[in-house]
Design a protein around this motif. Structure first.
Motif, PDB file in Angstrom:
ATOM      1  N   ILE A 341       0.832  -1.204   0.000  1.00 23.69           N
ATOM      2  CA  ILE A 341       0.000   0.000   0.000  1.00 23.69           C
ATOM      3  C   ILE A 341       0.866   1.253   0.000  1.00 23.69           C
ATOM      4  O   ILE A 341       0.439   2.317  -0.485  1.00 23.69           O
ATOM      5  CB  ILE A 341      -0.951  -0.001   1.225  1.00 23.69           C
ATOM      6  CG1 ILE A 341      -1.932   1.171   1.192  1.00 23.69           C
ATOM      7  CG2 ILE A 341      -0.160   0.041   2.528  1.00 23.69           C
ATOM      8  CD1 ILE A 341      -2.898   1.128   0.054  1.00 23.69           C
ATOM      9  N   LEU A 345       0.279   4.784  -2.057  1.00 25.92           N
ATOM     10  CA  LEU A 345       0.088   6.063  -1.368  1.00 25.92           C
ATOM     11  C   LEU A 345       1.082   7.107  -1.864  1.00 25.92           C
ATOM     12  O   LEU A 345       0.727   8.282  -2.027  1.00 25.92           O
ATOM     13  CB  LEU A 345       0.232   5.868   0.146  1.00 25.92           C
ATOM     14  CG  LEU A 345      -0.914   5.132   0.840  1.00 25.92           C
ATOM     15  CD1 LEU A 345      -0.518   4.761   2.267  1.00 25.92           C
ATOM     16  CD2 LEU A 345      -2.173   6.007   0.854  1.00 25.92           C
ATOM     17  N   PRO A 383       1.207   3.724   7.390  1.00 29.45           N
ATOM     18  CA  PRO A 383       0.710   2.618   6.572  1.00 29.45           C
ATOM     19  C   PRO A 383       1.295   1.284   7.046  1.00 29.45           C
ATOM     20  O   PRO A 383       2.224   1.247   7.850  1.00 29.45           O
ATOM     21  CB  PRO A 383       1.236   2.971   5.181  1.00 29.45           C
ATOM     22  CG  PRO A 383       2.516   3.708   5.455  1.00 29.45           C
ATOM     23  CD  PRO A 383       2.320   4.433   6.761  1.00 29.45           C
ATOM     24  N   VAL A 406      -3.299   3.553   7.841  1.00 30.64           N
ATOM     25  CA  VAL A 406      -3.792   2.897   6.631  1.00 30.64           C
ATOM     26  C   VAL A 406      -3.259   1.469   6.655  1.00 30.64           C
ATOM     27  O   VAL A 406      -2.204   1.168   6.085  1.00 30.64           O
ATOM     28  CB  VAL A 406      -3.347   3.642   5.360  1.00 30.64           C
ATOM     29  CG1 VAL A 406      -3.999   3.004   4.122  1.00 30.64           C
ATOM     30  CG2 VAL A 406      -3.703   5.118   5.440  1.00 30.64           C
ATOM     31  N   SER A 407      -3.969   0.617   7.366  1.00 29.27           N
ATOM     32  CA  SER A 407      -3.563  -0.783   7.527  1.00 29.27           C
ATOM     33  C   SER A 407      -4.815  -1.572   7.916  1.00 29.27           C
ATOM     34  O   SER A 407      -5.192  -1.626   9.089  1.00 29.27           O
ATOM     35  CB  SER A 407      -2.478  -0.905   8.601  1.00 29.27           C
ATOM     36  OG  SER A 407      -2.060  -2.239   8.754  1.00 29.27           O
ATOM     37  N   ASP A 408      -5.440  -2.155   6.929  1.00 26.69           N
ATOM     38  CA  ASP A 408      -6.778  -2.716   7.126  1.00 26.69           C
ATOM     39  C   ASP A 408      -6.822  -3.874   8.112  1.00 26.69           C
ATOM     40  O   ASP A 408      -7.859  -4.114   8.741  1.00 26.69           O
ATOM     41  CB  ASP A 408      -7.350  -3.183   5.776  1.00 26.69           C
ATOM     42  CG  ASP A 408      -7.489  -2.034   4.784  1.00 26.69           C
ATOM     43  OD1 ASP A 408      -7.395  -0.866   5.212  1.00 26.69           O
ATOM     44  OD2 ASP A 408      -7.671  -2.307   3.583  1.00 26.69           O
ATOM     45  N   SER A 428      -9.447   3.368   5.426  1.00 23.35           N
ATOM     46  CA  SER A 428      -9.333   2.141   4.646  1.00 23.35           C
ATOM     47  C   SER A 428      -8.377   2.351   3.480  1.00 23.35           C
ATOM     48  O   SER A 428      -8.243   3.467   2.947  1.00 23.35           O
ATOM     49  CB  SER A 428     -10.706   1.699   4.125  1.00 23.35           C
ATOM     50  OG  SER A 428     -11.124   2.523   3.053  1.00 23.35           O
ATOM     51  N   SER A 429      -7.729   1.279   3.061  1.00 21.44           N
ATOM     52  CA  SER A 429      -6.789   1.373   1.937  1.00 21.44           C
ATOM     53  C   SER A 429      -7.495   1.826   0.664  1.00 21.44           C
ATOM     54  O   SER A 429      -6.941   2.616  -0.120  1.00 21.44           O
ATOM     55  CB  SER A 429      -6.123   0.015   1.704  1.00 21.44           C
ATOM     56  OG  SER A 429      -5.373  -0.378   2.836  1.00 21.44           O
ATOM     57  N   ASN A 430      -8.712   1.358   0.456  1.00 25.10           N
ATOM     58  CA  ASN A 430      -9.448   1.742  -0.753  1.00 25.10           C
ATOM     59  C   ASN A 430      -9.708   3.245  -0.797  1.00 25.10           C
ATOM     60  O   ASN A 430      -9.558   3.893  -1.839  1.00 25.10           O
ATOM     61  CB  ASN A 430     -10.782   0.989  -0.821  1.00 25.10           C
ATOM     62  CG  ASN A 430     -10.601  -0.473  -1.159  1.00 25.10           C
ATOM     63  OD1 ASN A 430      -9.595  -0.867  -1.762  1.00 25.10           O
ATOM     64  ND2 ASN A 430     -11.562  -1.294  -0.771  1.00 25.10           N
TER      65      ASN A 430
END
Length: 511
Positions: A341, A345, A383, A406-408, A428-430
């Motif tokens: 991710i 980003l 992240p 940012v780490s689901d 969320s990553s999305n």
């Protein structure tokens, strides 16, 4: 140590004390025409004196503007540096008890005797003192090749060693940020007169223990020993522990195993999967932990040791006007597994106004750059790395920089105690990789909410500062508070495993 709590700044006890001390009736030589007039005059004078006292006091005691909550260390003898604490520990702590290097040879009779002794002691405690709160921990006296020798190996080599891992991180810095095994052990074996934690005590008789602590430095051995030497030491430690009567009695369910680096003890830890593992996170990809090895009900997540210095109340005040960067990140931009991710980003944010993204590692120069960047920023991007967690989250917290996580699949430390929504943002990553979404979201947050989160960061930062001696409300303290909540369930599964017959179809593994 003086406890710090929001109510400590209340002025009312002081005012009551001062009133009691200064507002006693005074004798007088004046004469008045009648008793009633005299009593009325005295009453009036008393009211005026009382009003004057409170009026004058209010000019010095800010009842409506209490001092802001802050955490400053009032004790200069508290050490937060792993290297400095370890140096003092190794050069001043005497090794009062030395364990034999021979493997223990125990029979089934020894296991039964220990089981009976534990049952008698638990029964006594239950009926005589049902509110007996401290967690009782028996610390194994393992051979020094598993404990002191490894600490000395780190101490004697960290200044001269510049080894890097495959991703460029300094080996000794990695050991420091995963040194939770040292901080917990050093506190447990410290003289009771030097300890500050009251919710955990060390016991020297196994039948008195709720839990058994395994003091094996798995991360140091992984990084500083040759590969085959490390694997051999792992096998020796496995045999030593699993030969203990207490292990055989519970199959390790009441044993605490510190394996805070995802690679540590990896070759043999599957044989100890019923123990309580102290972890950095719970990777769900299968790259680090196999199915059935880790789960929240059994294990415990502990914070990394921060890479940067703690930004205290003075630092927070001075840095408030300097936080001109909206969003900051410094670290490896390309990672494996869930950490992919990061590159997405970077692609999305690299030209965004108010955003600083830098490539860097955890060396001395990188540490200084990260610290300065975080102290000049409102938000800090956190992240996923190779695993869902990252030390960057805890660096941001102790820097007063609001983490943007940012780490689901992230699991975080002490979540049964701390509500992270009050100090961090979860994205969320999305959403995070949608064009313009993240920056728009951060800019939409009100100044009031940002101020509130900053105030909570100042309050909660103490929960992530390992220290010697261990402090109330520090991570060592919260570790034992969380484990205390697991005790009944641990004993349930021990008792159940001892009575369920072979062939039973209702055997619970809690996978």
């Amino acid at each position: 140590m003086k406890k710090i709590c929001p109510g400590m700044y209340s002025s009312f006890p002081r005012l009551r004390k001062m009133a009691g001390k200064h507002l006693h009736p005074r004798s007088t030589s004046l004469s008045f025409p009648s008793f009633a007039t005299s009593a009325t005059l005295l009453f009036t004078i008393s009211l005026l004196a009382l009003a004057f006292f409170f009026f004058s006091s209010s000019s010095h005691v800010p009842l409506h503007n209490p001092k802001p909550y802050s955490f400053d260390n009032p004790n200069p003898n508290v050490e937060f540096s792993f290297v400095a604490s370890l140096e003092k520990f190794l050069t001043t702590r005497s090794r009062s008890v030395k364990s034999s290097n021979s493997d223990p040879v125990e029979s089934g009779e020894a296991v039964r005797e220990l089981d009976d002794a534990i049952w008698r002691r638990e029964t006594e405690r239950f009926y005589e003192n049902p509110l007996d709160l401290p967690v009782r921990v028996y610390v194994y006296e393992m051979p020094e090749k598993f404990t002191y020798d490894l600490l000395w190996l780190f101490r004697n080599s960290y200044k001269e060693t510049t080894n890097l891992t495959s991703n460029g991180s300094p080996v000794h810095r990695l050991i420091e940020q995963h040194s939770i095994d040292y901080w917990l052990w050093a506190d447990l074996i410290a003289p009771e007169s030097e300890r500050l934690l009251k919710n955990v005590i060390r016991v020297h008789r196994q039948e008195e223990a709720d839990l058994f602590y395994i003091p094996f430095f798995t991360t140091i051995s992984f990084f500083l020993l040759e590969k085959q030497q490390c694997k051999a030491l792992y096998r020796e430690a496995l045999k030593w522990v699993t030969d203990q009567p207490a292990w055989k009695r519970s199959e390790g369910r009441d044993h605490i195993l510190p394996v805070h680096h995802p690679w540590s003890f990896k070759s043999v830890r599957r044989f100890m999967k019923k123990a309580i593992w102290l972890l950095p996170d719970m990777d769900s990809t299968g790259n680090w932990y196999k199915p059935g090895e880790v789960w929240l009900e059994k294990d415990l997540i502990l914070p990394y040791v921060p890479n940067v210095k703690f930004c205290d109340a003075k630092c927070l005040l001075e840095s408030r006007s300097q936080r001109e960067t909206l969003l900051f990140f410094r670290g490896r931009l390309k990672r494996n597994a869930g950490g992919k991710i990061r590159s997405k980003l970077v692609s999305e944010l690299h030209d965004a106004e108010g955003v600083v993204i830098e490539e860097g590692s955890a060396g001395d120069a990188g540490k200084e750059a990260a610290q300065n960047g975080m102290r000049k920023s409102i938000f800090c991007l956190s992240p996923a790395g190779d695993t869902p967690s990252s030390a960057r989250l805890f660096d941001a917290i102790v820097s007063g920089c609001i983490p943007v996580i940012v780490s689901d699949e992230l699991e975080i430390p002490f979540e049964g105690i701390i509500d992270y929504r009050k100090i961090a943002l979860f994205v969320s990553s999305n959403d995070a990789v949608q064009p313009g979404w993240l920056i728009t979201y951060l800019k939409s947050l009100s100044p009031g909410r940002i101020s509130e989160m900053r105030a909570n960061l100042a309050k909660y930062s103490r929960h992530f500062l390992y220290s010697s001696p261990s402090q109330p409300f520090g991570p060592e303290d919260l570790t034992w508070r969380m484990i205390a909540g697991k005790l009944s369930n641990i004993k349930l599964h021990i008792h159940r495993s001892q009575r369920v017959v072979n062939g039973s179809k209702s055997l619970c593994t809690c996978d």
